[in-house]
Design an enzyme around this catalytic site. Structure first.
Site, PDB file in Angstrom:
ATOM      1  N   ASP A 130       0.784  -1.230   0.000  1.00 21.81           N
ATOM      2  CA  ASP A 130       0.000   0.000   0.000  1.00 21.81           C
ATOM      3  C   ASP A 130       0.819   1.284   0.000  1.00 21.81           C
ATOM      4  OD1 ASP A 130       1.070  -0.063   2.568  1.00 21.81           O
ATOM      5  OD2 ASP A 130      -0.779  -0.793   3.474  1.00 21.81           O
ATOM      6  N   GLU A 142      -0.323  -9.093  -1.018  1.00 25.09           N
ATOM      7  CA  GLU A 142      -0.954  -8.559   0.187  1.00 25.09           C
ATOM      8  C   GLU A 142      -2.171  -7.696  -0.196  1.00 25.09           C
ATOM      9  OE1 GLU A 142       1.448  -7.665   3.938  1.00 25.09           O
ATOM     10  OE2 GLU A 142       0.562  -5.706   3.502  1.00 25.09           O
ATOM     11  N   GLU A 196      -2.009   5.030   2.840  1.00 21.92           N
ATOM     12  CA  GLU A 196      -2.006   3.620   2.455  1.00 21.92           C
ATOM     13  C   GLU A 196      -3.378   3.075   2.076  1.00 21.92           C
ATOM     14  OE1 GLU A 196       1.638   4.287   5.014  1.00 21.92           O
ATOM     15  OE2 GLU A 196      -0.478   4.868   5.100  1.00 21.92           O
ATOM     16  N   HIS A 210       5.642   5.155  14.568  1.00 20.22           N
ATOM     17  CA  HIS A 210       6.136   6.070  13.538  1.00 20.22           C
ATOM     18  C   HIS A 210       5.069   6.542  12.549  1.00 20.22           C
ATOM     19  CE1 HIS A 210       6.095   2.211  11.398  1.00 20.22           C
ATOM     20  NE2 HIS A 210       5.923   2.948  10.314  1.00 20.22           N
ATOM     21  N   ARG A 218       2.272   8.288  10.342  1.00 24.70           N
ATOM     22  CA  ARG A 218       1.932   9.700  10.164  1.00 24.70           C
ATOM     23  C   ARG A 218       0.673  10.080  10.923  1.00 24.70           C
ATOM     24  NH1 ARG A 218       4.176  12.344   5.398  1.00 24.70           N
ATOM     25  NH2 ARG A 218       5.620  10.963   4.304  1.00 24.70           N
ATOM     26  N   HIS A 262      12.327   5.549  14.309  1.00 29.30           N
ATOM     27  CA  HIS A 262      12.248   5.862  12.879  1.00 29.30           C
ATOM     28  C   HIS A 262      13.091   7.096  12.562  1.00 29.30           C
ATOM     29  CE1 HIS A 262      10.303   6.876   9.001  1.00 29.30           C
ATOM     30  NE2 HIS A 262       9.974   5.602   8.963  1.00 29.30           N
TER      31      HIS A 262
END
Length: 383
Positions: A98, A120, A134, A210, A212, A243
């Site tokens: 994604d 996936e 995503e 991590h 967003r 990250h």
């Protein structure tokens, strides 16, 4: 008969981990010839995975730049892939999951009228802004792809609700295949901060955060909960591979820096990460991939998100959705540290994500699609 030219396109560390065993499976098949193209959406972290799995890409777009935007990632990937596809002329393009690379890879292949396989496929939250970007990336790829490699039956049903039924197979998740290549009881950690940890006589909780959508108050809540847990449990070490995002690093340092048993370390190579997971007591994460990897290792997971596109593990009992509220995270972690019965229920639940044979199913499905095998592979069914 010429082999089927299968181009894998990926650009981030998580994609590379899950595509690496598939690249090897394609190379071992009598029916397929792998071609590897990386966008290098993540440069350093991607290269670590390529080195560990001994994969040398035939094409490297090297698009990463400082403070890159989603639009720039998509633009540079799409432009670079245009020339690569024209030169390589693959019979099939495989993209994973994604990311912006995934969407650009599928769109570029579509523009060249090359069929796309989505590894996936079928993961959904049905909230287009969570995870961002995503959720929309994978929905768009679902409309483009001709082959849909769904990890679970739930993923297949998600596709069916969107009238996507042709070319769909339930095959498990390739990350289980990857873990079988990396986890070793005799593994020696290279990271100097991991070497002194006594996994036999103390408990280690692995933390990653991590995403967003967690930037801001949610990330601060996560860090505050970890700080409180470190105060409460003197026998627990918290290992947080931080990250490279400047915001994530600044927030982690602000709330967790300077604590004796909270180890803020650099991102780990995939083999170190998998072996750290295997030796940890508990995993607390907002990552999608770790939700799939941990059940293979018998490790309970608290998901530091408001929702998950991987509900199979929640239903199986290997994962609990802790959310991003400080009190909820603290309370649920305390239960697992204090209650051996609650811990054991999660640690011994059935893994819904695979049996280590996913890549073989994908390769056989590709061969069937191109008429090289008479029957498709049997779908994956959790035991």
């Amino acid at each position: 008969m010429e082999k089927i030219k299968v181009m894998t396109v990926f650009g981030t560390r998580p994609e590379a981990i899950k595509m690496a065993p598939l690249v090897h499976a394609l190379a071992q098949s009598e029916h397929t010839e792998p071609i590897v193209c990386v966008t290098a959406q993540h440069r350093e972290m991607l290269d670590q995975v390529l080195d560990i799995f001994k994969i040398v890409p035939q094409y490297d777009l090297d698009i990463m730049e400082k403070s890159q935007t989603l639009a720039k990632i998509t633009e540079k990937s799409l432009h670079g892939l245009d020339g690569v596809l024209e030169e390589a002329k693959p019979d099939l393009v495989l993209v994973h999951g994604d990311t912006s690379t995934t969407f650009a890879g599928a769109l570029a292949a579509f523009y060249h009228k090359i069929p796309v396989g989505h590894v996936e496929a079928g993961l959904r939250t049905y909230d287009k802004y969570s995870p961002f970007p995503e959720e929309v990336n994978r929905r768009l790829v679902g409309q483009i792809a001709s082959l849909h490699f769904a990890p679970t039956e739930r993923n297949r049903r998600n596709l069916e609700r969107e009238q996507i039924t042709d070319g769909v197979i339930v095959c498990g998740n390739t990350v289980v295949d990857a873990i079988r290549l990396t986890v070793d009881p005799a593994f020696a950690f290279r990271d100097e901060q991991l070497q002194p940890l006594d996994f036999e006589n103390s408990r280690v909780a692995l933390v990653t955060a991590h995403r967003r959508e967690n930037y801001g108050e949610a990330m601060e809540n996560i860090c505050r909960a970890i700080a409180r847990l470190s105060d409460r449990y003197p026998d627990v070490h918290f290992v947080y591979p931080v990250h490279l995002s400047p915001y994530v690093r600044e927030t982690a340092q602000k709330f967790l820096g300077g604590r004796d048993r909270v180890h803020l370390i650099h991102p780990l190579a995939v083999d170190e990460m998998h072996n750290l997971m295997a030796r940890s007591y508990l995993i607390m994460t907002d990552s999608g991939g770790l939700q799939e990897e941990a059940p293979s290792l018998g490790k309970p997971v608290l998901v530091l998100r408001r929702e998950t596109e991987r509900p199979e593990a929640v239903e199986a009992g290997t994962v609990k959705l802790a959310g991003v509220d400080e009190e909820d995270i603290f309370r649920m972690a305390c239960e697992l540290f204090d209650d051996p019965a609650a811990y054991d229920r999660m640690a011994h639940a059935v893994n819904p994500y695979g049996d280590g044979k996913t890549c073989g199913r994908i390769v056989r499905q590709i061969a069937y699609y191109f008429g090289r095998e008479e029957q498709p592979p049997a779908p994956f069914r959790p035991e």
